[in-house]
Design an enzyme around this catalytic site. Sequence first.
Site, PDB file in Angstrom:
ATOM      1  N   LYS A 115       2.121  -3.283   7.365  1.00  0.00           N
ATOM      2  CA  LYS A 115       2.432  -3.479   5.947  1.00  0.00           C
ATOM      3  C   LYS A 115       3.876  -3.075   5.644  1.00  0.00           C
ATOM      4  O   LYS A 115       4.558  -3.719   4.838  1.00  0.00           O
ATOM      5  CB  LYS A 115       1.466  -2.684   5.073  1.00  0.00           C
ATOM      6  CG  LYS A 115       0.054  -3.246   5.045  1.00  0.00           C
ATOM      7  CD  LYS A 115      -0.005  -4.663   4.469  1.00  0.00           C
ATOM      8  CE  LYS A 115       0.282  -4.701   2.990  1.00  0.00           C
ATOM      9  NZ  LYS A 115       0.121  -6.071   2.422  1.00  0.00           N
ATOM     10  N   TYR A 151      -1.952  -0.365  11.007  1.00  0.00           N
ATOM     11  CA  TYR A 151      -2.092  -1.038   9.708  1.00  0.00           C
ATOM     12  C   TYR A 151      -0.891  -0.756   8.818  1.00  0.00           C
ATOM     13  O   TYR A 151      -0.234  -1.683   8.322  1.00  0.00           O
ATOM     14  CB  TYR A 151      -3.374  -0.593   9.006  1.00  0.00           C
ATOM     15  CG  TYR A 151      -3.344  -0.868   7.519  1.00  0.00           C
ATOM     16  CD1 TYR A 151      -3.225  -2.168   7.040  1.00  0.00           C
ATOM     17  CD2 TYR A 151      -3.403   0.173   6.585  1.00  0.00           C
ATOM     18  CE1 TYR A 151      -3.166  -2.428   5.670  1.00  0.00           C
ATOM     19  CE2 TYR A 151      -3.348  -0.084   5.226  1.00  0.00           C
ATOM     20  CZ  TYR A 151      -3.234  -1.380   4.771  1.00  0.00           C
ATOM     21  OH  TYR A 151      -3.164  -1.624   3.424  1.00  0.00           O
ATOM     22  N   THR A 173       0.822  -1.200   0.000  1.00  0.00           N
ATOM     23  CA  THR A 173       0.000   0.000   0.000  1.00  0.00           C
ATOM     24  C   THR A 173       0.862   1.258   0.000  1.00  0.00           C
ATOM     25  O   THR A 173       2.007   1.243   0.483  1.00  0.00           O
ATOM     26  CB  THR A 173      -0.908   0.013   1.247  1.00  0.00           C
ATOM     27  OG1 THR A 173      -1.565   1.282   1.359  1.00  0.00           O
ATOM     28  CG2 THR A 173      -0.101  -0.199   2.521  1.00  0.00           C
ATOM     29  N   ASP A 174       0.294   2.352  -0.495  1.00  0.00           N
ATOM     30  CA  ASP A 174       0.985   3.638  -0.425  1.00  0.00           C
ATOM     31  C   ASP A 174       1.043   4.192   0.991  1.00  0.00           C
ATOM     32  O   ASP A 174       1.825   5.108   1.279  1.00  0.00           O
ATOM     33  CB  ASP A 174       0.331   4.661  -1.360  1.00  0.00           C
ATOM     34  CG  ASP A 174      -1.140   4.939  -1.059  1.00  0.00           C
ATOM     35  OD1 ASP A 174      -1.709   4.317  -0.131  1.00  0.00           O
ATOM     36  OD2 ASP A 174      -1.730   5.785  -1.760  1.00  0.00           O
ATOM     37  N   GLU A 175       0.261   3.639   1.909  1.00  0.00           N
ATOM     38  CA  GLU A 175       0.216   4.176   3.272  1.00  0.00           C
ATOM     39  C   GLU A 175       1.517   3.960   4.034  1.00  0.00           C
ATOM     40  O   GLU A 175       1.761   4.617   5.044  1.00  0.00           O
ATOM     41  CB  GLU A 175      -0.961   3.578   4.044  1.00  0.00           C
ATOM     42  CG  GLU A 175      -2.305   3.970   3.451  1.00  0.00           C
ATOM     43  CD  GLU A 175      -3.484   3.614   4.347  1.00  0.00           C
ATOM     44  OE1 GLU A 175      -3.348   3.735   5.582  1.00  0.00           O
ATOM     45  OE2 GLU A 175      -4.535   3.213   3.814  1.00  0.00           O
TER      46      GLU A 175
END
Length: 355
Positions: free
Chosen positions: A162, A158, A132-134
Amino acid sequence: MIFVTGGAGFIGSNFVLDWLGQSDEGVVNLDKLTYAGNLDNLASLQDDPRHLFVRGDICDGALVLALLNQHRPRAIVHFAAESHVDRSIHGPAEFIATNVNGTFALLEAARAYWSALAGAEKDDFRFVHISTDEVYGSLGEHGAPFVETTAYAPNSPYSASKAASDHLVRAYFHTYGLPTVTTNCSNNYGPYQFPEKLIPLVMANALAGKPLPIYGDGGQIRDWLYVSDHCAAVRRALEAGRPGEVYNVGGWNEMRNIDVVHTLCDILDQAAPKAAGSYAGQIALVPDRPGHDRRYAVDAGKIQRELGWKPVETFDTGIRKTVQWYLDHQAWVAHVQSGAYLSWVEQNYANREVV
């Protein structure tokens, strides 16, 4: 044959359906079937001999290795993850268990399987990790989009879980030579998305006459990626991605959350009009969640330059397809809105008074 983890979830099920819609190559689909894993997503494959579904946990390394040795896939495509920020705030332990420990167990099984291969089978094997970009943290309003070399700065349990999984995947390439490829995607939307995420939640609440809860001032900016475009990017990364490389996958569609919601309301006003008034009248601003990143945006130039992928859908075309899909699949929506889901909504929103 390929081996897919999390293939009954939102993105994973779209990937499996797209894959088998374009190829006769079989899929072994391993999914734990937590609240967001839904076999209804794969109903069209029930009698398809190309699709083998196995209910199981990626943390079960012995099971994974046995499946790999039995079916001998040429690639692993790893979607399985806990993925909702709000849930990670309320209960981070599950995110560590699945995203960190589960990815570690999967990598260990993949390494054992790959190490025993020889010749072209070993050279051609790939482990594609979906992230993810997060993991990159939050951008300022005018900051340049994230690139693959942006330093990690996760801000939620979260995204931290990741980020940890990404680092493990990188380490297994550099330490053991496992041929890994990582993709970091922006916000996905489209069919089969569990109604805890913004777009399906707004759709479900709007049609039910409920408030449309928007965090803070709704000014958070996200880059929106239609799920079929994401699936095409993953297929391309599997086909031609260079081992050890990372590719950002984005839709080039930055929008504020409040504007996404107004767009949804406008489309619903046309496609499923209320007896009186606009759905926008149901919008309710609620207190922001802790650590809410203000903006995400990825530069998807590398995957376009090196692999020739770019999104097909604009936000306008993708969101209209998405709205129509949910209107045409109300039975699916009703089925996934189980007691567990309703309990989650109550836990997350009940104590948030409208601003």
